[in-house]
Design a protein around this motif. Structure first.
Motif, PDB file in Angstrom:
ATOM      1  N   THR A  50      17.625  39.860  15.073  1.00  0.00           N
ATOM      2  CA  THR A  50      16.618  40.916  15.110  1.00  0.00           C
ATOM      3  C   THR A  50      17.148  42.135  14.370  1.00  0.00           C
ATOM      4  O   THR A  50      18.237  42.628  14.672  1.00  0.00           O
ATOM      5  CB  THR A  50      16.268  41.303  16.556  1.00  0.00           C
TER       6      THR A  50
ATOM      7  N   THR B 115      12.299  43.548  13.545  1.00  0.00           N
ATOM      8  CA  THR B 115      11.862  42.331  12.855  1.00  0.00           C
ATOM      9  C   THR B 115      12.739  41.168  13.295  1.00  0.00           C
ATOM     10  O   THR B 115      13.961  41.235  13.207  1.00  0.00           O
ATOM     11  CB  THR B 115      11.959  42.495  11.326  1.00  0.00           C
TER      12      THR B 115
ATOM     13  N   TYR C  68      14.041  37.218  13.179  1.00  0.00           N
ATOM     14  CA  TYR C  68      14.203  36.050  12.323  1.00  0.00           C
ATOM     15  C   TYR C  68      14.829  34.915  13.135  1.00  0.00           C
ATOM     16  O   TYR C  68      15.740  35.143  13.931  1.00  0.00           O
ATOM     17  CB  TYR C  68      15.139  36.345  11.145  1.00  0.00           C
TER      18      TYR C  68
ATOM     19  N   ASN D 179      10.629  34.207   9.386  1.00  0.00           N
ATOM     20  CA  ASN D 179      10.007  35.410   9.928  1.00  0.00           C
ATOM     21  C   ASN D 179       8.695  34.991  10.577  1.00  0.00           C
ATOM     22  O   ASN D 179       7.693  34.771   9.898  1.00  0.00           O
ATOM     23  CB  ASN D 179       9.770  36.432   8.810  1.00  0.00           C
TER      24      ASN D 179
ATOM     25  N   LYS E  64       5.416  37.143   9.991  1.00  0.00           N
ATOM     26  CA  LYS E  64       4.774  36.989   8.686  1.00  0.00           C
ATOM     27  C   LYS E  64       4.553  35.531   8.318  1.00  0.00           C
ATOM     28  O   LYS E  64       4.014  35.240   7.248  1.00  0.00           O
ATOM     29  CB  LYS E  64       5.626  37.663   7.604  1.00  0.00           C
TER      30      LYS E  64
ATOM     31  N   THR F  40      14.672  42.753   4.941  1.00  0.00           N
ATOM     32  CA  THR F  40      13.618  43.780   4.849  1.00  0.00           C
ATOM     33  C   THR F  40      14.159  45.190   4.989  1.00  0.00           C
ATOM     34  O   THR F  40      13.448  46.096   5.374  1.00  0.00           O
ATOM     35  CB  THR F  40      12.516  43.578   5.912  1.00  0.00           C
TER      36      THR F  40
END
Length: 421
Positions: A286, A290, A292, A324, A327, A364
């Motif tokens: 994380t 975000t 993953y 991800n 997304k 990101t």
């Protein structure tokens, strides 16, 4: 215009002092004090020991001193062996801790199989809920044994009255403790300070902790080559389940602000081939919110690595696969460096280890500033690796925004005054 300049000067001064405050908070270090408060143990991971996991135990080293914590929070009305029986193993050498004194405050005395060292520290026991819960902490200085710095030593603590497990001590610093009432403490302090300076100058890396025990950005010289020697000065976290204390893995995660470095070593405590094969999947990384799913794969593919490491010294290049979920996007970064290797555990049994170097730009974000990064694998244990980067970014943005607002307001008033004329 003079008023505007005064306001701008005030804003910049406010930003400057706020920036100093943020920096100071992000590099503070927590030390253990033997005072019976136990708050300084709150961020130290505890290990359950005993046949029924009755005790919670922890140990840390700082300078020449070992600090030990024990509680019976999961063992109502249980006892803690405050008379002694503790064995402290330092690099294969055993030292023993026993105690004398009153019902709550103790003096730690040290010995080995061939010598008595007298007073080497202090101890405190606190009882709560009319004795239902007990907590105990003590210090043990090894200065009389000729040891001035434990930072590069493997230190374990055990007590046969509490079970067969040995708790590995974490390293929280290199300054010599003042808890020991040993007559040689002042000499030891001088020696430890010199040793600490030497160790610092020769270290391949530097790291700092903030007040919550999370690691901040540091300078590291980690080479991804499968030797792992450049991780020796970086504090590791034991990874395990409370119901399985016979498979203890370890991990570490650090950042230099440009790259994220990850280290995992499989079960290193066993004398046989237990959970020693590399766990390739199940990692949750994380970054600033975000999340993953991270899998260790063969380079350039989405295929998880298999157990190709047969003998100690074997190495294998690896990469990562990132998913991800938010997304619904899968990536296999080509600029990640990774190496897995078969290495020795602490008992000279073979086990697998891996190290990764991941550009933060793949996650990101172009830097670690202001980001909290965590890594956990539910297949390995309950623990989470965490790092954080102290950032002055929000302060800078706020200052710039305020300046723009002030200048904009001044320009607007200037134009309005011109119209009136």
């Amino acid at each position: 215009m003079k008023k505007v300049l005064l306001i701008l000067s005030f804003v910049f001064a406010l930003f400057f002092f706020s920036n100093l405050s943020v920096y100071a908070d992000s590099t503070s270090t927590t030390s253990i004090k033997i005072d019976g408060s136990f708050d300084d143990w709150s961020n130290v991971a505890k290990t359950k020991v005993g046949s029924g996991s009755y005790y919670n135990e922890a140990a840390v080293v700082e300078g020449d001193t070992v600090y030990v914590y024990v509680d019976t929070k999961d063992y109502p009305w249980g006892y803690i062996p405050t008379w002694g029986g503790y064995t402290i193993n330092v690099g294969g050498n055993s030292y023993y801790a026993n105690f004398s004194g009153g019902s709550s405050n103790f003096t730690t005395t040290g010995s080995s199989s061939s010598a008595n060292f007298g007073t080497v520290g202090t101890g405190v026991e606190v009882q709560e809920d009319q004795g239902k819960t007990k907590m105990f902490e003590f210090s043990y200085s090894l200065s009389k044994m000729g040891i001035s710095d434990l930072s590069n030593q493997t230190v374990t603590v055990s007590n046969s009255s509490m079970g067969t497990q040995a708790v590995k001590a974490a390293n929280i610093g290199t300054s010599t403790s003042s808890d020991s009432s040993s007559s040689s403490s002042s000499t030891s302090s001088s020696t430890s300070s010199s040793s600490s300076s030497s160790s610092s100058s020769n270290s391949s890396s530097s790291e700092s902790k903030n007040s919550t025990g999370e690691y901040t950005v540091g300078n590291y010289n980690i080479v991804i080559d499968g030797s792992f020697s450049d991780w020796k000065d970086i504090t590791k976290t034991d990874i395990y389940f409370n119901y399985d204390l016979y498979n203890i893995k370890e991990g570490a995660m650090v950042s230099d602000g440009t790259y994220l470095y990850i280290y995992i070593r499989m079960d290193y405590t066993v004398t046989n081939d237990a959970y020693s094969h590399l766990q390739a999947s199940g990692y949750v990384l994380t970054v600033g919110g975000t999340k993953y799913d991270l899998t260790i794969v063969n380079p350039g593919t989405g295929t998880p690595v298999t157990n190709n490491l047969k003998n100690v010294g074997d190495t294998q290049k690896v990469g990562i696969d990132l998913w991800n979920g938010a997304k619904q996007k899968n990536t296999i970064p080509s600029d990640v460096e990774g190496m897995a290797a078969k290495v020795y555990g602490d008992q000279n049994a073979p086990t697998d280890a891996v190290e990764l170097k991941i550009p933060l730009s793949d996650l990101t974000t172009s830097s670690q500033s202001g980001q909290i990064i965590t890594l956990k694998n539910g297949n390995l244990g309950d623990q989470t690796l965490t790092i954080s980067g102290g950032s002055t970014g929000p302060i800078i943005l706020a200052a710039i925004g305020l300046i723009i607002a002030i200048v904009g307001g001044w320009k607007f008033n200037e134009r309005r005054n011109r119209k009136k004329v």
